[in-house]
Design a protein around this motif. Structure first.
Motif, short mmCIF file in Angstrom:
data_model
loop_
_atom_site.label_atom_id
_atom_site.label_comp_id
_atom_site.label_asym_id
_atom_site.label_seq_id
_atom_site.Cartn_x
_atom_site.Cartn_y
_atom_site.Cartn_z
N GLY A 1 0.88 -1.19 0.08
CA GLY A 1 -0.03 -0.01 0.01
C GLY A 1 0.95 1.16 -0.01
O GLY A 1 0.57 2.22 -0.69
N ARG A 2 1.75 1.39 0.87
CA ARG A 2 2.83 2.39 0.83
C ARG A 2 3.40 2.49 -0.49
O ARG A 2 3.51 3.65 -0.95
N GLU A 3 4.15 1.46 -1.15
CA GLU A 3 4.66 1.63 -2.31
C GLU A 3 3.92 2.14 -3.43
O GLU A 3 4.18 3.21 -4.25
N PHE A 4 2.48 1.43 -3.37
CA PHE A 4 1.50 2.25 -4.27
C PHE A 4 1.24 3.52 -4.17
O PHE A 4 1.22 4.20 -5.22
N LEU A 5 0.88 4.17 -2.92
CA LEU A 5 0.63 5.51 -2.67
C LEU A 5 1.65 6.33 -2.84
O LEU A 5 1.32 7.44 -3.49
N THR A 6 2.98 5.89 -2.83
CA THR A 6 4.31 6.57 -3.04
C THR A 6 4.36 6.67 -4.39
O THR A 6 4.68 7.81 -5.04
N GLN A 7 4.09 5.69 -5.29
CA GLN A 7 3.99 5.75 -6.68
C GLN A 7 3.08 6.50 -7.46
O GLN A 7 3.49 7.49 -8.16
N VAL A 8 1.78 6.65 -6.84
CA VAL A 8 0.75 7.55 -7.38
C VAL A 8 1.19 8.92 -7.02
O VAL A 8 0.87 9.74 -7.95
N HIS A 9 1.56 9.20 -5.88
CA HIS A 9 1.98 10.63 -5.51
C HIS A 9 2.96 11.04 -6.37
O HIS A 9 3.01 11.98 -6.93
N ASP A 10 4.16 10.26 -6.71
CA ASP A 10 5.22 10.69 -7.51
C ASP A 10 4.60 10.91 -8.88
O ASP A 10 5.18 11.83 -9.57
N GLN A 11 3.66 10.10 -9.51
CA GLN A 11 3.27 10.21 -10.83
C GLN A 11 2.50 11.44 -10.84
O GLN A 11 2.75 12.40 -12.00
N ALA A 12 1.66 11.62 -9.91
CA ALA A 12 0.86 13.04 -10.00
C ALA A 12 1.70 14.21 -9.93
O ALA A 12 1.32 15.22 -10.63
N GLU A 13 2.57 14.40 -9.05
CA GLU A 13 3.41 15.44 -8.92
C GLU A 13 4.45 15.74 -10.30
O GLU A 13 4.41 16.51 -10.79
N GLU A 14 4.83 14.57 -10.88
CA GLU A 14 5.40 14.75 -12.10
C GLU A 14 4.60 15.29 -13.25
O GLU A 14 4.90 16.01 -14.17
#
Length: 139
Positions: free
Chosen positions: A95-108
């Motif tokens: 869950g943490r990995e997924f949310l971090t990935q979503v966050h990073d993609q959104a920011e990019e």
């Protein structure tokens, strides 16, 4: 930055913090605080003396909204995703990995949109001197 982009087209591209403060209806001290990181990033130049003030260090068509955003906020994330503080099941393991990935993609994605607009193009859009932004793109 928009006021300085407009000033860049005038015969007098330098504006004092007092002039900018009056135009924005804020305190000149706040203008100086807000412009300090933009000066450090090389987007603005400040000159002292009787005819001194702030002016763009680079032509407005070479300054992107991404440049301004990154200068203003530095390396702070767009939002706090509470990577370490949240104790819910979503912030553990995958869950943490997924949310971090979503966050990073959104920011990019947001930074890419900001990079696609220059200060000059924003000024033109706001003044209505150019065509409307592409559908789905909002500034």
């Amino acid at each position: 930055m928009m006021a300085l982009a407009a000033a860049d087209q005038d015969t007098r591209p330098v504006r004092s913090s007092a002039e900018l403060a009056e135009a924005l209806d804020i305190n000149p001290v706040l203008v100086r605080r807000l412009t300090a990181p933009l000066i450090r990033a090389g987007l603005l130049t400040s000159t002292h003396g009787r005819n001194g003030g702030l002016h763009l260090a680079t032509p407005p068509d070479r300054i992107t909204l991404r440049d301004i955003y990154l200068a203003a906020v530095g390396d702070k994330p767009l939002w706090d995703n509470r990577r370490t503080e949240c104790q819910s099941y979503l912030n553990t393991g995958h869950g943490r990995e997924f949310l971090t990935q979503v966050h990073d993609q959104a920011e990019e994605a947001i930074l890419q949109v900001l990079a696609s607009h220059t200060l000059a193009s924003c000024h033109q859009h706001i003044l209505g001197t150019t065509t409307a932004p592409r559908p789905g793109v909002w500034i």
